[in-house]
Design a protein around this motif. Structure first.
Motif, PDB file in Angstrom:
ATOM      1  N   ARG A  85      53.432 -30.361  16.438  1.00  0.00           N
ATOM      2  CA  ARG A  85      53.347 -31.821  16.498  1.00  0.00           C
ATOM      3  C   ARG A  85      53.292 -32.443  15.104  1.00  0.00           C
ATOM      4  N   SER A  86      52.740 -31.690  14.136  1.00  0.00           N
ATOM      5  CA  SER A  86      52.653 -32.219  12.765  1.00  0.00           C
ATOM      6  C   SER A  86      54.027 -32.329  12.113  1.00  0.00           C
ATOM      7  N   ALA A  87      55.019 -31.631  12.656  1.00  0.00           N
ATOM      8  CA  ALA A  87      56.353 -31.643  12.032  1.00  0.00           C
ATOM      9  C   ALA A  87      57.416 -31.996  13.053  1.00  0.00           C
ATOM     10  N   PRO A  88      57.391 -33.244  13.570  1.00  0.00           N
ATOM     11  CA  PRO A  88      58.368 -33.612  14.594  1.00  0.00           C
ATOM     12  C   PRO A  88      59.800 -33.578  14.070  1.00  0.00           C
ATOM     13  N   VAL A  89      60.701 -33.288  14.988  1.00  0.00           N
ATOM     14  CA  VAL A  89      62.122 -33.144  14.643  1.00  0.00           C
ATOM     15  C   VAL A  89      62.930 -34.024  15.594  1.00  0.00           C
ATOM     16  N   VAL A  90      63.960 -34.673  15.067  1.00  0.00           N
ATOM     17  CA  VAL A  90      64.892 -35.365  15.974  1.00  0.00           C
ATOM     18  C   VAL A  90      66.199 -34.581  16.023  1.00  0.00           C
ATOM     19  N   VAL A  91      66.780 -34.545  17.208  1.00  0.00           N
ATOM     20  CA  VAL A  91      68.081 -33.885  17.380  1.00  0.00           C
ATOM     21  C   VAL A  91      69.112 -34.981  17.511  1.00  0.00           C
ATOM     22  N   GLU A  92      70.129 -34.943  16.652  1.00  0.00           N
ATOM     23  CA  GLU A  92      71.161 -35.984  16.678  1.00  0.00           C
ATOM     24  C   GLU A  92      72.542 -35.342  16.749  1.00  0.00           C
ATOM     25  N   LEU A  98      80.830 -33.739  16.426  1.00  0.00           N
ATOM     26  CA  LEU A  98      79.998 -33.394  17.578  1.00  0.00           C
ATOM     27  C   LEU A  98      79.112 -32.184  17.292  1.00  0.00           C
ATOM     28  N   GLN A  99      78.754 -32.022  16.028  1.00  0.00           N
ATOM     29  CA  GLN A  99      77.812 -30.965  15.643  1.00  0.00           C
ATOM     30  C   GLN A  99      76.398 -31.481  15.853  1.00  0.00           C
ATOM     31  N   MET A 100      75.511 -30.594  16.316  1.00  0.00           N
ATOM     32  CA  MET A 100      74.126 -30.985  16.496  1.00  0.00           C
ATOM     33  C   MET A 100      73.406 -30.889  15.156  1.00  0.00           C
ATOM     34  N   ARG A 101      72.544 -31.857  14.935  1.00  0.00           N
ATOM     35  CA  ARG A 101      71.831 -31.879  13.654  1.00  0.00           C
ATOM     36  C   ARG A 101      70.362 -32.083  13.951  1.00  0.00           C
ATOM     37  N   GLU A 102      69.512 -31.245  13.393  1.00  0.00           N
ATOM     38  CA  GLU A 102      68.064 -31.420  13.582  1.00  0.00           C
ATOM     39  C   GLU A 102      67.461 -31.892  12.268  1.00  0.00           C
ATOM     40  N   THR A 103      66.742 -33.002  12.333  1.00  0.00           N
ATOM     41  CA  THR A 103      66.154 -33.556  11.118  1.00  0.00           C
ATOM     42  C   THR A 103      64.641 -33.688  11.285  1.00  0.00           C
ATOM     43  N   PHE A 104      63.911 -33.195  10.281  1.00  0.00           N
ATOM     44  CA  PHE A 104      62.455 -33.362  10.287  1.00  0.00           C
ATOM     45  C   PHE A 104      62.082 -34.803   9.994  1.00  0.00           C
ATOM     46  N   LEU A 105      61.035 -35.287  10.631  1.00  0.00           N
ATOM     47  CA  LEU A 105      60.554 -36.637  10.339  1.00  0.00           C
ATOM     48  C   LEU A 105      59.460 -36.629   9.279  1.00  0.00           C
ATOM     49  N   VAL A 106      59.119 -35.455   8.754  1.00  0.00           N
ATOM     50  CA  VAL A 106      58.145 -35.380   7.649  1.00  0.00           C
ATOM     51  C   VAL A 106      58.830 -34.748   6.445  1.00  0.00           C
ATOM     52  N   THR A 107      58.309 -35.056   5.267  1.00  0.00           N
ATOM     53  CA  THR A 107      58.930 -34.504   4.062  1.00  0.00           C
ATOM     54  C   THR A 107      58.147 -33.328   3.498  1.00  0.00           C
ATOM     55  N   ASN A 108      56.859 -33.226   3.823  1.00  0.00           N
ATOM     56  CA  ASN A 108      56.044 -32.156   3.250  1.00  0.00           C
ATOM     57  C   ASN A 108      56.619 -30.783   3.612  1.00  0.00           C
ATOM     58  N   PRO A 109      57.035 -29.994   2.592  1.00  0.00           N
ATOM     59  CA  PRO A 109      57.738 -28.745   2.885  1.00  0.00           C
ATOM     60  C   PRO A 109      56.862 -27.698   3.583  1.00  0.00           C
ATOM     61  N   THR A 110      55.563 -27.710   3.305  1.00  0.00           N
ATOM     62  CA  THR A 110      54.678 -26.730   3.956  1.00  0.00           C
ATOM     63  C   THR A 110      54.542 -27.053   5.434  1.00  0.00           C
ATOM     64  N   VAL A 111      54.341 -28.349   5.721  1.00  0.00           N
ATOM     65  CA  VAL A 111      54.205 -28.788   7.113  1.00  0.00           C
ATOM     66  C   VAL A 111      55.491 -28.477   7.884  1.00  0.00           C
ATOM     67  N   ARG A 112      56.632 -28.663   7.215  1.00  0.00           N
ATOM     68  CA  ARG A 112      57.918 -28.361   7.860  1.00  0.00           C
ATOM     69  C   ARG A 112      58.038 -26.879   8.188  1.00  0.00           C
ATOM     70  N   ALA A 113      57.709 -26.025   7.213  1.00  0.00           N
ATOM     71  CA  ALA A 113      57.855 -24.571   7.437  1.00  0.00           C
ATOM     72  C   ALA A 113      56.905 -24.112   8.535  1.00  0.00           C
ATOM     73  N   LEU A 114      55.651 -24.591   8.480  1.00  0.00           N
ATOM     74  CA  LEU A 114      54.688 -24.215   9.528  1.00  0.00           C
ATOM     75  C   LEU A 114      55.161 -24.736  10.883  1.00  0.00           C
ATOM     76  N   GLY A 115      55.702 -25.966  10.881  1.00  0.00           N
ATOM     77  CA  GLY A 115      56.184 -26.572  12.116  1.00  0.00           C
ATOM     78  C   GLY A 115      57.356 -25.789  12.705  1.00  0.00           C
ATOM     79  N   ALA A 116      58.273 -25.358  11.844  1.00  0.00           N
ATOM     80  CA  ALA A 116      59.443 -24.602  12.318  1.00  0.00           C
ATOM     81  C   ALA A 116      58.991 -23.280  12.944  1.00  0.00           C
ATOM     82  N   LEU A 117      58.011 -22.622  12.331  1.00  0.00           N
ATOM     83  CA  LEU A 117      57.514 -21.341  12.862  1.00  0.00           C
ATOM     84  C   LEU A 117      56.762 -21.557  14.178  1.00  0.00           C
ATOM     85  N   ALA A 118      55.969 -22.639  14.213  1.00  0.00           N
ATOM     86  CA  ALA A 118      55.225 -22.934  15.451  1.00  0.00           C
ATOM     87  C   ALA A 118      56.190 -23.259  16.582  1.00  0.00           C
ATOM     88  N   ARG A 119      57.223 -24.052  16.279  1.00  0.00           N
ATOM     89  CA  ARG A 119      58.180 -24.442  17.321  1.00  0.00           C
ATOM     90  C   ARG A 119      58.934 -23.222  17.859  1.00  0.00           C
TER      91      ARG A 119
END
Ligand SMILES: [Zn+2]
Length: 184
Positions: A85-92, A98-119
């Motif tokens: 939840r700390s690293a929400p992602v939008v799928v566009e 018609l390629q899928m793109r996932e973008t993080f809504l946070v910039t903090n790189p640690t939160v992103r990496a932890l979020g990707a592993l948790a997800r």
């Protein structure tokens, strides 16, 4: 579910083993993240090994529970959900390709990496693949893996052989003891 998620979740769970733990030093953390497609790691991220190890403990707890046919602890799942939840992602969708793109809504790189592993771990635990999570019972192994066949017990042929050899030696020791016992 995507193989990438299985790979990431299992890679995190198995990152500490007999040969050492890469998540105990900044260089180790940076290399580990880069090798899993989560790099390049920011210097501040490399210093946060403790948080990656804590997330790993949660994932190992949860995978250990499902491998043993039990439900993961609600406390572990709550913390796993919090990390995602700390690293929400939008799928566009890219309009032209018609390629899928996932973008993080946070910039903090640690939160992103932890979020990707948790997800990735949540996707594994929340999918049918959960039924195939096993923990290798071979001596000095304990790796988590996904069994392709229902009767698969070992993570690898090497572990299967090692366990057979260990059983054979144990039986021989037992036989020796019994022999000595019957001829005092
Ligand atoms: Zn094994």
């Amino acid at each position: 579910m995507p193989d990438d998620d299985v790979y990431l979740a299992l890679a995190l769970a198995n990152s500490s083993h007999a040969a050492g733990d890469p998540l105990t030093s900044p260089t180790g953390v940076a290399r580990w993240l880069e090798a899993r497609g989560l790099g390049p790691a920011a210097p501040e991220t490399a210093l946060r090994g403790l948080e990656f190890r804590e997330l790993r403990d949660l994932v190992r707890d949860a995978l250990g529970a499902v491998a043993a046919g039990r439900a993961p602890s609600p406390a572990a799942l709550r913390r796993l959900n919090d990390a995602a939840r700390s690293a929400p992602v939008v799928v566009e969708l890219e309009p032209e390709t018609l390629q899928m793109r996932e973008t993080f809504l946070v910039t903090n790189p640690t939160v992103r990496a932890l979020g990707a592993l948790a997800r990735a771990s949540i996707r594994l635990l929340g999918s049918e693949a959960r039924e195939r999570v096993r923990r290798c019972p071979a001596p000095r192994c304990g790796r988590f893996f996904l069994a392709e066949r229902a009767d698969r017990v070992w993570c690898s042929a090497v572990c299967g052989n090692r366990a057979r050899v260990a059983r054979h030696l144990a039986r021989r020791r037992e036989a020796h003891r019994a022999e000595r016992g019957s001829h005092p």
